[in-house]
Scaffold this active site. Structure first.
Site, PDB file in Angstrom:
ATOM      1  N   ARG A  27       0.771  -1.231   0.108  1.00 40.48           N
ATOM      2  CA  ARG A  27       0.032   0.055  -0.010  1.00 40.48           C
ATOM      3  C   ARG A  27       0.523   1.307  -0.079  1.00 40.48           C
ATOM      4  NH1 ARG A  27      -3.687  -0.846   5.156  1.00 40.48           N
ATOM      5  NH2 ARG A  27      -4.114   1.364   4.595  1.00 40.48           N
ATOM      6  N   LYS A  34       9.205  -0.425   3.480  1.00 45.16           N
ATOM      7  CA  LYS A  34       8.187   0.154   4.169  1.00 45.16           C
ATOM      8  C   LYS A  34       8.717   0.918   5.754  1.00 45.16           C
ATOM      9  CE  LYS A  34       4.820  -1.910   6.628  1.00 45.16           C
ATOM     10  NZ  LYS A  34       3.478  -2.239   6.931  1.00 45.16           N
ATOM     11  N   GLY A 153      -7.774  -6.198  16.415  1.00 39.74           N
ATOM     12  CA  GLY A 153      -8.059  -7.439  17.270  1.00 39.74           C
ATOM     13  C   GLY A 153      -8.599  -7.104  18.749  1.00 39.74           C
ATOM     14  N   ASN A 237       0.722   1.783   7.237  1.00 43.30           N
ATOM     15  CA  ASN A 237       0.698   0.758   5.960  1.00 43.30           C
ATOM     16  C   ASN A 237       0.381   1.636   4.671  1.00 43.30           C
ATOM     17  OD1 ASN A 237       0.482  -1.982   7.266  1.00 43.30           O
ATOM     18  ND2 ASN A 237      -0.996  -0.729   8.493  1.00 43.30           N
ATOM     19  N   ASN A 370      30.824  42.335   7.161  1.00 40.25           N
ATOM     20  CA  ASN A 370      29.574  42.606   6.470  1.00 40.25           C
ATOM     21  C   ASN A 370      29.538  42.405   5.202  1.00 40.25           C
ATOM     22  OD1 ASN A 370      27.107  44.607   7.148  1.00 40.25           O
ATOM     23  ND2 ASN A 370      27.814  44.784   4.930  1.00 40.25           N
ATOM     24  N   ALA A 373      24.484  43.111  -0.067  1.00 34.92           N
ATOM     25  CA  ALA A 373      23.551  42.510  -0.826  1.00 34.92           C
ATOM     26  C   ALA A 373      23.723  41.878  -2.083  1.00 34.92           C
ATOM     27  CB  ALA A 373      22.218  43.428  -0.921  1.00 34.92           C
TER      28      ALA A 373
END
Length: 457
Positions: A27, A34, A153, A237, A370, A373
């Protein structure tokens, strides 16, 4: 009904752990096994083994079916034995495949599931302690009460937790299905009993499989159940359930962070990794993601939409918004990494700043420097990586490119728009650009010429 808190004592018997991971995982629709799908950046199986490790087990066995090579690679170096279930004949049959790996072992056996990764060490210990009680139950089963019992169960037990009956959902009567106490599948059993009991169970049930819970109902000694919360035994799952367990883990981690003195301004938008470390008085704004390997000291602020992985951030630093710290980033005390700045395998010294639109990779930036930009360190020539050294107090002008390997000395100034290919001395000025030249009237003449050409077409 006994709870986890009621049953935490201390057991001293040797311990072996069997982790079932032989399911096909169809699945998940994945080539990855898994139990190796990650929760918070770590495979589910390794989450479980980390919790198990706190109990110092003498032996650890993972039972696999398909995908053995993947699992072996994932647990290499962790002292794990691999057992193989060639045919999928039920959980009882799967546990039986661990027989040879436990040859000569005498003690308690804890049976876990690789796709149930959130079980706490405290819960495992409580199961073992209940097994050691004076009434010495044959087995201890971990029960829970989900909001929707679905196809789990059922466990029918008395008020003291002694099990009267366990039944799979498909084999249960309507009255038994009305019981809310469900079987997680996790179990503790003495090694002297386990394989003898497995030899006695049959497969006369709706699926024709050998169910591990059937050992509880064999004639002889009684078994017991203790309860835990449903979140702790949530299984995976499918991808949907994987996302659900991830959400459960994240919710608990966020709450833990806030209890420990971290401010999350929008907790539901922050995502942690399994090993994220945060100091006190850290502020984390919305939409921040922590990948593996992040350590953040006290008084740090991480602004919105930042992503950190494999990074260390020292006290009172400021990160973001929209910053990315990649593996090897080390941000010094009171340093600042601003918006749209990426740091990779580089150190920013105390008080250093890279405030806007920069890439700093394979570099060392000194204290108080520094970075203007648009500055980038050109660290890769298509074949090899090279480092850039920027001294303390240096100033790098905007839109500069530092072509590594290169060193900018302490206190040096690099003029805006420079392409630096040679070392710059301390306290020097570096200008790498042509002189500005003005041509009066050129723009007007150019426009007239081009308009005439366009009109002629």
């Amino acid at each position: 009904m006994p709870s986890i808190q009621d049953d935490i004592l201390m057991t001293t018997r040797p311990l072996a752990v069997i982790i079932l991971a032989a399911g096909q995982g169809t699945r998940m629709k994945s080539a990855r096994h898994k139990v190796l799908h990650p929760i918070a950046g770590r495979p589910m199986l390794l989450h479980l083994l980390a919790s198990v490790a706190e109990l110092a087990p003498e032996r650890k066995v993972v039972v696999v079916g398909a995908g053995r090579d993947q699992v072996e690679a994932a647990v290499a170096g962790l002292g794990v034995s691999i057992a193989v279930q060639e045919q999928q004949l039920g959980t009882g049959h799967a546990v039986a495949q661990a027989h040879d790996a436990l040859a000569g072992f005498a003690g308690d056996v804890l049976i876990l599931y690789g796709d149930v990764p959130l079980v706490r060490t405290e819960t495992m210990r409580a199961m073992l302690d209940r097994l050691s009680r004076g009434d010495e139950p044959r087995a201890v089963v971990l029960g829970f009460r989900p909001d929707d019992a679905a196809a789990y169960g059922r466990i029918i037990a008395d008020g003291q937790g002694v099990i009267e009956k366990m039944v799979e959902h498909k084999d249960a009567t309507p009255e038994e299905r009305a019981v809310t106490l469900c079987n997680s599948g996790l179990m503790a059993v003495r090694s002297t009993d386990l394989f003898v009991l497995l030899d006695r169970i049959g497969n006369d049930n709706a699926a024709g499989e050998y169910y591990l819970p059937d050992i509880v109902m064999l004639p002889g000694a009684q078994s017991a159940v203790i309860e835990t919360e449903a979140w702790e035994v949530a299984g995976v799952n499918s991808r949907v359930e994987l996302a659900g367990v991830e959400s459960l883990w994240q919710q608990r981690r966020r709450a833990e962070a806030m209890r420990d003195g971290v401010t999350l301004t929008a907790p539901e938008t922050v995502f942690f990794s399994h090993d994220t470390v945060l100091g006190r008085d850290v502020v984390v704004e919305p939409h921040v993601v922590f990948g593996p390997g992040v350590s953040v000291a006290d008084d740090v602020t991480i602004h919105a939409f930042s992503h950190l992985e494999g990074a260390t951030v020292e006290r009172a630093a400021e990160i973001g918004p929209y910053a990315r710290l990649r593996p090897g980033a080390r941000i010094g005390v009171k340093a600042k990494v601003g918006n749209f700045v990426e740091i990779k395998k580089a150190e920013l010294g105390e008080g250093a700043k890279a405030n806007h639109l920069s890439y700093i990779g394979d570099a060392s930036v000194g204290a108080g420097a520094n970075i203007g930009a648009g500055t980038i360190t050109c660290n890769y020539d298509g074949f090899f990586k090279y480092r850039t050294q920027i001294g303390a107090g240096a100033f790098i002008g905007s839109n500069s490119a530092l072509v590594a390997p290169v060193t900018v000395g302490e206190g040096a100034i690099v003029g805006a728009g420079s392409v630096v290919t040679k070392d710059v001395e301390a306290d020097a000025l570096c200008l790498v650009r042509p002189p500005q030249e003005g041509k009066p009237g050129w723009a007007a003449r150019f426009r007239t010429k081009m308009k005439a050409r366009k009109d002629a077409k």
